[in-house]
Design an enzyme around this catalytic site. Structure first.
Site, mmCIF file in Angstrom:
data_model
loop_
_atom_site.group_PDB
_atom_site.id
_atom_site.type_symbol
_atom_site.label_atom_id
_atom_site.label_comp_id
_atom_site.label_asym_id
_atom_site.label_seq_id
_atom_site.Cartn_x
_atom_site.Cartn_y
_atom_site.Cartn_z
ATOM 1 N N HIS A 84 -6.712 -29.107 -35.963
ATOM 2 C CA HIS A 84 -7.516 -27.919 -35.680
ATOM 3 C C HIS A 84 -8.593 -28.201 -34.630
ATOM 4 O O HIS A 84 -9.776 -27.892 -34.820
ATOM 5 C CB HIS A 84 -8.147 -27.361 -36.952
ATOM 6 C CG HIS A 84 -7.161 -27.010 -38.016
ATOM 7 N ND1 HIS A 84 -6.042 -26.241 -37.762
ATOM 8 C CD2 HIS A 84 -7.094 -27.330 -39.328
ATOM 9 C CE1 HIS A 84 -5.347 -26.085 -38.878
ATOM 10 N NE2 HIS A 84 -5.956 -26.749 -39.842
ATOM 11 N N LYS A 117 0.833 -1.207 0.000
ATOM 12 C CA LYS A 117 0.000 0.000 0.000
ATOM 13 C C LYS A 117 0.867 1.256 0.000
ATOM 14 O O LYS A 117 0.554 2.238 -0.673
ATOM 15 C CB LYS A 117 -0.921 -0.003 1.224
ATOM 16 C CG LYS A 117 -1.728 1.292 1.370
ATOM 17 C CD LYS A 117 -2.659 1.257 2.557
ATOM 18 C CE LYS A 117 -3.405 2.600 2.676
ATOM 19 N NZ LYS A 117 -4.410 2.578 3.755
#
Length: 512
Positions: A274, A136
């Site tokens: 594919h 922070k």
């Protein structure tokens, strides 16, 4: 003098080297119990955190770092005079680096011998709180959660005397990412105990395993991530033994091919192109399985991916090496087979040993996520004969072989099989009759010694026209489909007229 707070579970040479570096750079080091003893034993003399807090550890170490003298030293905004005055008035010293790693909850929960009461002690409270505080206040404090960042921090301190804001912001992001992941692991553990399949909120955390050359297309960047929480699944720890760098499309095809072959107990081969199976077959050995799978559609198999559920033998390697395939997948390889396969520089050789673990499927849409139970199963479904003619024993085997394949073909999906071999596969059509015609036409081209064939559909037949196509083939005499159309009776009557056996499963297998 600058200060660094070091409190870690994993104590190793890397940590020691970094700590000596900080000492050399005139940092005072504050440490908690175990870390304090480790550093002291190895020639560093840190400040015990109890001397900073004037409070001894209590509750078996549950309370040791939670104190204003620590958190104020981390969280003070050094651009606000009021903060600095408060620090000075309370005789608190600022802390510039916070180096933390947590109790290993994820590793410990995998140990079935550890009971829940003991496991709770591996939920870190102080560590996440300290690193979040440092993150922070990254404008002034350097948060370190990953030992891989030691070198970057050392480099900047050596060069500038301090870390840059850019690095501190990056480390803050990593810290929050790590703490959110840590909390998710704990949350998932408790929710799993309640068998909560669809929790109110979903957090998905994966760890990057590798960068990929590109995505589906060369202009798309891509990486591959694994589920490092459950540490399960066939794609979690596959290894590449040889060949070109694996691609995005390779990984998708490998996943499907491996799932298909692992549904079968007999030696099985699946060839994928594919993301679609173009040939699947079982055999008495993997050479026979490969020959049958390849011959099912040798044109589409060109440049495809071949997966096997048994060890890759020397004889199989000889057969494979005469063809152009992108990837070979197997649970293991003979040394002789590897020497043959490695003669092709670009052939990707993949070893997978983990079983399939899919329980949930996740599909991303723009702005959302679809979540469903996985449809993967290697068990035969129940079925109900709806025609006068019943299946023969051979047709039953072939039918359920084909059903295990049709689940992995894009809808509308039709699979025609001869024994334990696909001879016609079609999917991805917007019209089911087109798919049926294409699969049947392909099967008739092969003319597999005029054996009777079976046909499986992933969804019901909306019209009897598919039955008419089947009848015209004069080779297909058994059909499996989910049923459920308002015109089911038309298809049933047509089958009876043609002498075709048909069964309904009541379960469809759409794949979009």
């Amino acid at each position: 003098m600058k200060r660094a707070l070091i409190s870690v579970y994993k104590k190793n040479k890397e940590l020691l080297d970094f700590s000596f570096f900080l000492k050399k750079k005139k940092y005072e080091i504050i440490s908690t119990g175990g870390t304090y003893e480790f550093l002291k034993k190895n020639g560093l003399y840190p400040i015990n955190i109890s001397d900073v807090t004037s409070f001894s550890e209590i509750l078996d170490g549950r309370i040791k770092s939670i104190h204003p003298n620590i958190y104020a030293g981390i969280l003070a905004n050094r651009s606000i005079n009021k903060h600095l005055e408060s620090i000075k008035n309370n005789n608190i010293k600022l802390i510039d680096i916070v180096l933390i790693n947590f109790y290993p909850f994820n590793e410990k929960k995998s140990n079935k011998s550890i009971k829940m009461k003991s496991l709770l002690e591996f939920i870190d409270i102080g560590g996440p709180s300290l690193i979040r505080a440092a993150a922070k206040n990254f404008h002034y404090v350097t948060p370190i959660i990953d030992s891989n960042d030691y070198e970057s921090v050392k480099k900047e301190i050596n060069y500038n005397g301090f870390t840059s804001l850019i690095l501190r912001q990056k480390l803050a992001g990593k810290a929050f990412n790590f703490t959110s992941n840590y909390d998710y692991i704990i949350s998932k553990y408790f929710l799993k105990l309640k068998v909560e399949k669809f929790p109110k909120k979903i957090n998905l955390f994966y760890e990057k395993k590798m960068n990929l050359p590109y995505g589906e297309n060369p202009h798309q960047k891509a990486s591959f991530y694994v589920d490092n929480i459950n540490k399960k699944g066939s794609m979690y720890n596959f290894s590449q033994i040889h060949g070109k760098k694996i691609s995005f499309n390779n990984i998708r095809d490998i996943d499907i091919a491996w799932k298909i072959v692992n549904q079968f107990y007999k030696p099985t081969c699946c060839i994928i192109k594919h993301s679609t199976p173009c040939g699947v077959a079982c055999g008495n050995n993997n050479v026979e399985a490969f020959k049958k799978a390849y011959s099912a559609d040798h044109i589409s198999s060109f440049g495809g991916i071949a997966a096997f559920n048994t060890k890759i033998s020397y004889e199989l390697a000889i057969k494979i090496n005469n063809l152009f395939l992108e990837v070979i997948i197997g649970p293991s390889y003979d040394d002789d087979s590897l020497s043959i396969l490695k003669s092709k520089k670009n052939l990707r050789i993949i070893s997978i040993n983990n079983p399939i673990s899919n329980k949930m499927d996740y599909v991303q849409v723009d702005g959302g996520l679809l979540v469903q139970e996985s449809d993967y199963s290697n068990k035969n479904d129940n079925y109900k004969i709806v025609t006068k003619r019943n299946f023969s024993n051979q047709e039953i085997k072939s039918i359920f072989f084909a059903q295990k394949v049709v689940k992995f073909v894009k809808s509308n999906a039709i699979v025609v099989a001869s024994g334990m071999q696909t001879v016609g596969i079609s999917g991805g059509q917007t019209n089911r009759i087109w798919a049926a015609r294409q699969a049947i036409s392909r099967a008739l081209e092969l003319k597999k010694n005029k054996k009777k064939l079976v046909l499986v559909s992933d969804a019901f037949f909306p019209f009897k026209d598919i039955i008419d196509e089947v009848a015209n083939s004069k080779l297909i005499y058994a059909i499996l489909q989910p049923g459920g159309s308002i015109r089911d009776s038309e298809s049933i009557n047509a089958c009876n007229n043609y002498g075709i056996a048909m069964a309904f499963t009541g379960k469809r297998y759409f794949k979009h």
